[in-house]
Design a protein around this motif. Structure first.
Motif, mmCIF file in Angstrom:
data_model
loop_
_atom_site.group_PDB
_atom_site.id
_atom_site.type_symbol
_atom_site.label_atom_id
_atom_site.label_comp_id
_atom_site.label_asym_id
_atom_site.label_seq_id
_atom_site.Cartn_x
_atom_site.Cartn_y
_atom_site.Cartn_z
ATOM 1 N N PHE A 157 0.684 -1.247 0.003
ATOM 2 C CA PHE A 157 0.089 -0.090 -0.024
ATOM 3 C C PHE A 157 0.793 1.129 -0.046
ATOM 4 O O PHE A 157 0.518 2.000 -0.643
ATOM 5 C CB PHE A 157 -0.994 0.084 1.281
ATOM 6 N N HIS A 158 2.007 1.356 0.818
ATOM 7 C CA HIS A 158 2.958 2.295 0.872
ATOM 8 C C HIS A 158 3.647 2.758 -0.550
ATOM 9 O O HIS A 158 3.565 3.957 -0.989
ATOM 10 C CB HIS A 158 3.934 2.138 1.725
ATOM 11 N N GLN A 159 3.807 1.481 -1.266
ATOM 12 C CA GLN A 159 4.273 1.693 -2.718
ATOM 13 C C GLN A 159 3.348 2.503 -3.440
ATOM 14 O O GLN A 159 3.749 3.352 -4.312
ATOM 15 C CB GLN A 159 4.540 0.478 -3.322
ATOM 16 N N GLY A 160 1.935 1.934 -3.276
ATOM 17 C CA GLY A 160 1.010 2.589 -4.294
ATOM 18 C C GLY A 160 0.563 4.294 -3.937
ATOM 19 O O GLY A 160 0.197 5.127 -4.789
ATOM 20 N N VAL A 161 0.788 4.494 -2.688
ATOM 21 C CA VAL A 161 0.616 5.903 -2.359
ATOM 22 C C VAL A 161 1.852 6.964 -2.306
ATOM 23 O O VAL A 161 1.736 7.926 -2.830
ATOM 24 C CB VAL A 161 -0.140 5.811 -0.852
ATOM 25 N N PHE A 162 3.006 6.378 -1.711
ATOM 26 C CA PHE A 162 4.012 7.089 -1.833
ATOM 27 C C PHE A 162 5.180 6.965 -2.590
ATOM 28 O O PHE A 162 6.370 7.464 -2.538
ATOM 29 C CB PHE A 162 4.691 7.017 -0.148
ATOM 30 N N GLY A 163 5.087 5.953 -3.404
ATOM 31 C CA GLY A 163 5.967 5.432 -4.318
ATOM 32 C C GLY A 163 5.734 6.059 -5.789
ATOM 33 O O GLY A 163 4.918 6.870 -5.912
ATOM 34 N N GLY A 164 6.457 5.654 -6.738
ATOM 35 C CA GLY A 164 6.148 6.164 -8.235
ATOM 36 C C GLY A 164 6.587 7.222 -8.720
ATOM 37 O O GLY A 164 6.437 7.742 -9.832
ATOM 38 N N ASP A 165 7.500 8.035 -7.759
ATOM 39 C CA ASP A 165 7.983 9.169 -8.395
ATOM 40 C C ASP A 165 9.618 9.205 -8.777
ATOM 41 O O ASP A 165 10.441 10.001 -8.892
ATOM 42 C CB ASP A 165 7.957 10.314 -7.296
ATOM 43 N N GLY A 166 10.254 7.733 -8.753
ATOM 44 C CA GLY A 166 11.243 7.600 -9.117
ATOM 45 C C GLY A 166 12.448 7.943 -7.909
ATOM 46 O O GLY A 166 13.726 7.949 -8.107
ATOM 47 N N ARG A 167 12.097 8.049 -6.621
ATOM 48 C CA ARG A 167 12.883 8.450 -5.508
ATOM 49 C C ARG A 167 12.893 7.269 -4.557
ATOM 50 O O ARG A 167 11.923 6.517 -4.256
ATOM 51 C CB ARG A 167 12.389 9.510 -4.781
ATOM 52 N N ALA A 168 14.013 6.851 -4.268
ATOM 53 C CA ALA A 168 14.038 6.002 -2.861
ATOM 54 C C ALA A 168 13.499 6.502 -1.653
ATOM 55 O O ALA A 168 13.693 7.619 -1.480
ATOM 56 C CB ALA A 168 15.254 5.514 -2.676
ATOM 57 N N ARG A 169 12.945 5.788 -0.977
ATOM 58 C CA ARG A 169 12.005 6.571 0.259
ATOM 59 C C ARG A 169 11.932 5.312 1.374
ATOM 60 O O ARG A 169 11.602 4.339 0.927
ATOM 61 C CB ARG A 169 10.695 6.846 -0.212
ATOM 62 N N ALA A 170 11.919 5.993 2.510
ATOM 63 C CA ALA A 170 11.605 4.975 3.541
ATOM 64 C C ALA A 170 10.266 5.585 4.370
ATOM 65 O O ALA A 170 10.237 6.700 4.557
ATOM 66 C CB ALA A 170 12.814 4.536 4.581
ATOM 67 N N ILE A 171 9.535 4.686 4.917
ATOM 68 C CA ILE A 171 8.269 4.860 5.752
ATOM 69 C C ILE A 171 8.356 4.099 6.681
ATOM 70 O O ILE A 171 8.394 2.850 6.816
ATOM 71 C CB ILE A 171 7.062 4.678 4.920
ATOM 72 N N VAL A 172 8.156 4.591 7.867
ATOM 73 C CA VAL A 172 8.051 3.980 9.495
ATOM 74 C C VAL A 172 6.728 4.162 10.049
ATOM 75 O O VAL A 172 6.277 5.214 10.061
ATOM 76 C CB VAL A 172 9.152 4.453 10.024
ATOM 77 N N ASN A 173 6.148 3.262 10.119
ATOM 78 C CA ASN A 173 4.833 3.297 11.112
ATOM 79 C C ASN A 173 5.203 3.135 12.582
ATOM 80 O O ASN A 173 5.770 1.950 12.815
ATOM 81 C CB ASN A 173 3.930 2.499 10.541
ATOM 82 N N ILE A 174 4.917 4.120 13.429
ATOM 83 C CA ILE A 174 5.104 3.980 14.842
ATOM 84 C C ILE A 174 3.912 3.577 15.584
ATOM 85 O O ILE A 174 3.401 4.520 15.788
ATOM 86 C CB ILE A 174 6.138 4.888 15.413
ATOM 87 N N GLY A 175 3.384 2.468 15.850
ATOM 88 C CA GLY A 175 2.362 2.384 16.542
ATOM 89 C C GLY A 175 2.876 1.685 18.052
ATOM 90 O O GLY A 175 3.902 2.107 18.508
ATOM 91 N N GLY A 176 2.071 0.519 18.477
ATOM 92 C CA GLY A 176 2.780 0.017 19.536
ATOM 93 C C GLY A 176 4.371 -0.588 19.250
ATOM 94 O O GLY A 176 5.150 -0.605 20.096
ATOM 95 N N ILE A 177 4.341 -1.364 17.983
ATOM 96 C CA ILE A 177 5.575 -1.558 17.394
ATOM 97 C C ILE A 177 5.876 -0.827 16.290
ATOM 98 O O ILE A 177 4.901 -0.252 15.641
ATOM 99 C CB ILE A 177 5.294 -3.264 16.900
ATOM 100 N N ALA A 178 7.025 -0.818 15.791
ATOM 101 C CA ALA A 178 7.587 0.196 14.797
ATOM 102 C C ALA A 178 7.841 -0.800 13.638
ATOM 103 O O ALA A 178 8.606 -1.556 13.818
ATOM 104 C CB ALA A 178 8.658 0.794 15.207
ATOM 105 N N ASN A 179 7.295 -0.330 12.333
ATOM 106 C CA ASN A 179 7.775 -0.999 10.996
ATOM 107 C C ASN A 179 8.138 -0.437 10.112
ATOM 108 O O ASN A 179 7.698 0.691 9.745
ATOM 109 C CB ASN A 179 6.531 -2.137 10.749
ATOM 110 N N LEU A 180 9.066 -0.697 9.301
ATOM 111 C CA LEU A 180 9.902 -0.006 8.246
ATOM 112 C C LEU A 180 9.457 -0.451 6.779
ATOM 113 O O LEU A 180 9.422 -1.736 6.807
ATOM 114 C CB LEU A 180 11.211 -0.147 8.355
#
Length: 374
Positions: A157-180
């Motif tokens: 889902f992150h790829q569909g929303v935040f990707g696609g512009d030719g740039r490398a990018r990291a997204i971290v979700n910080i809830g009870g647990i953090a995932n990258l």
């Protein structure tokens, strides 16, 4: 842009702070078209206490879990009603399906019998009955059955929303647990759990200040991170495991913290809080440096994005990398995960695989989730 279809996404994460819901529009191919309305409802204190107690083994668990699953369904149905009562919201019959996460109380993929399991409490049939809308839930079990971790599920889902512009990018979700999530042009997304997000900080401030969470990291800002305690916390083997990997409150819970506290000298509670904040920041930053050194920015979502101290520490630990909330890319921090589960529901009803083997380690892409028709 096509008119698309309406989906509801519902998320209650390991922070146990309540339910976030979005009503959103998606194309038939899962293309993201945007959130129409967002709603949040805290868990009633009694339900939060029941769910917290079920994070560990106890008497009469089957009975207590079944009733808690019913209560979660009712809480979810209340959020669906809030979404559909919003101004200009469509009627329930216009919503194709609800994607509902449920409340994780155990996450042990690959353990015990070679398959393991993951448990998210939610009576999906009751939610379909109460809402009058098809419900897609139990979204992690199929990936686990295929040898995967069942988490994280949001990188596609992150790829569909935040990707696609030719740039490398990291997204971290910080809830009870953090995932990258790591996005690179032309490549499938990668992702894994980093370690604790808010869970240990929330536990500590509730114990010592009576607050559910450290608002803006204000309490942690008043203390000093203890280097010896931090070293003991970071010595946890999970941090050194290669991806794919996932975790939860099964590992990062109070009885994980207590012996590491006891191994050192006495500390002021505020200094422990500051150290726990530093642990979350260090675990994330170490993984970003190791796995996403080419990223052009780090986007942060989830409740941790509202912790000013944590965001400051992430930026300080990653000085050459802009650290921004996902709002900067058009999706507010508290809507991202709920929107992801709406997307997962759309993939299920259109019979499209949603898991990414490069993320979870599953034997191949799978159609995820169980469907409860209205």
């Amino acid at each position: 842009m096509s008119a698309g279809e309406l989906f509801v996404g519902l998320m209650s994460g390991t922070s146990l702070d309540g339910v976030d819901g979005v009503l959103c529009r998606l194309g038939a191919d899962g293309a993201w078209q945007g959130v129409i309305v967002h709603a949040h409802q805290p868990f009633a204190p009694a339900l939060r206490e029941r769910l917290m107690a079920l994070q560990a083994s106890g008497p009469d668990e089957l009975h207590r879990s079944a009733l808690a699953a019913n209560a979660v369904a009712r809480a979810y149905a209340d959020v669906v009603a809030l979404l559909l009562q919003a101004e200009d919201a469509p009627p329930a019959r216009s919503v194709r399906a609800i994607g509902a996460h449920g409340q994780t109380v155990r996450h042990q993929p690959g353990l015990h019998d070679g398959c393991g399991y993951t448990v998210q409490l939610l009576n999906g049939a009751l939610l379909a009955e109460l809402s009058g809308i098809d419900v897609v839930c139990d979204l992690r079990s199929r990936d686990v059955a295929a040898g995967g971790q069942g988490a994280p599920l949001v990188p596609m889902f992150h790829q569909g929303v935040f990707g696609g512009d030719g740039r490398a990018r990291a997204i971290v979700n910080i809830g009870g647990i953090a995932n990258l999530t790591v996005l690179r042009p032309g490549l499938p997304p990668r992702g894994f759990d980093c370690g604790p997000g808010n869970a240990l900080m929330d536990h500590w401030i509730e114990r010592h200040q009576g607050c559910a969470y450290d608002a803006d990291g204000a309490w942690a800002t008043q203390g000093r991170a203890d280097p010896e305690l931090l070293a003991r916390l970071l010595d946890e083997p999970f941090f050194r495991l290669p991806a794919p990997k996932s975790t939860g409150r099964d590992l990062f819970r109070p009885d994980w913290l207590q012996p590491r506290l006891a191994a050192g000298g006495p500390l002021a509670p505020v200094d422990v809080q500051t150290t726990l904040c530093e642990l979350t920041a260090r675990a994330i930053a170490d993984d970003v440096r190791r796995e996403a050194a080419d990223a052009t920015e780090l986007l942060v979502c989830g409740g941790g994005a509202l912790n000013g101290r944590l965001m400051q520490r992430l930026q300080a630990l990653l000085p050459g990398l802009p650290v921004r909330p996902t709002d900067a890319r058009g999706l507010p921090v508290m809507q991202v995960e709920a929107a992801a589960f709406a997307w997962l529901a759309s993939m299920q009803v259109h019979r499209r695989p949603a898991g990414e083997p490069a993320v979870t380690g599953a034997r191949g892409p799978r159609i995820l989730g169980a469907l409860h028709p209205a």
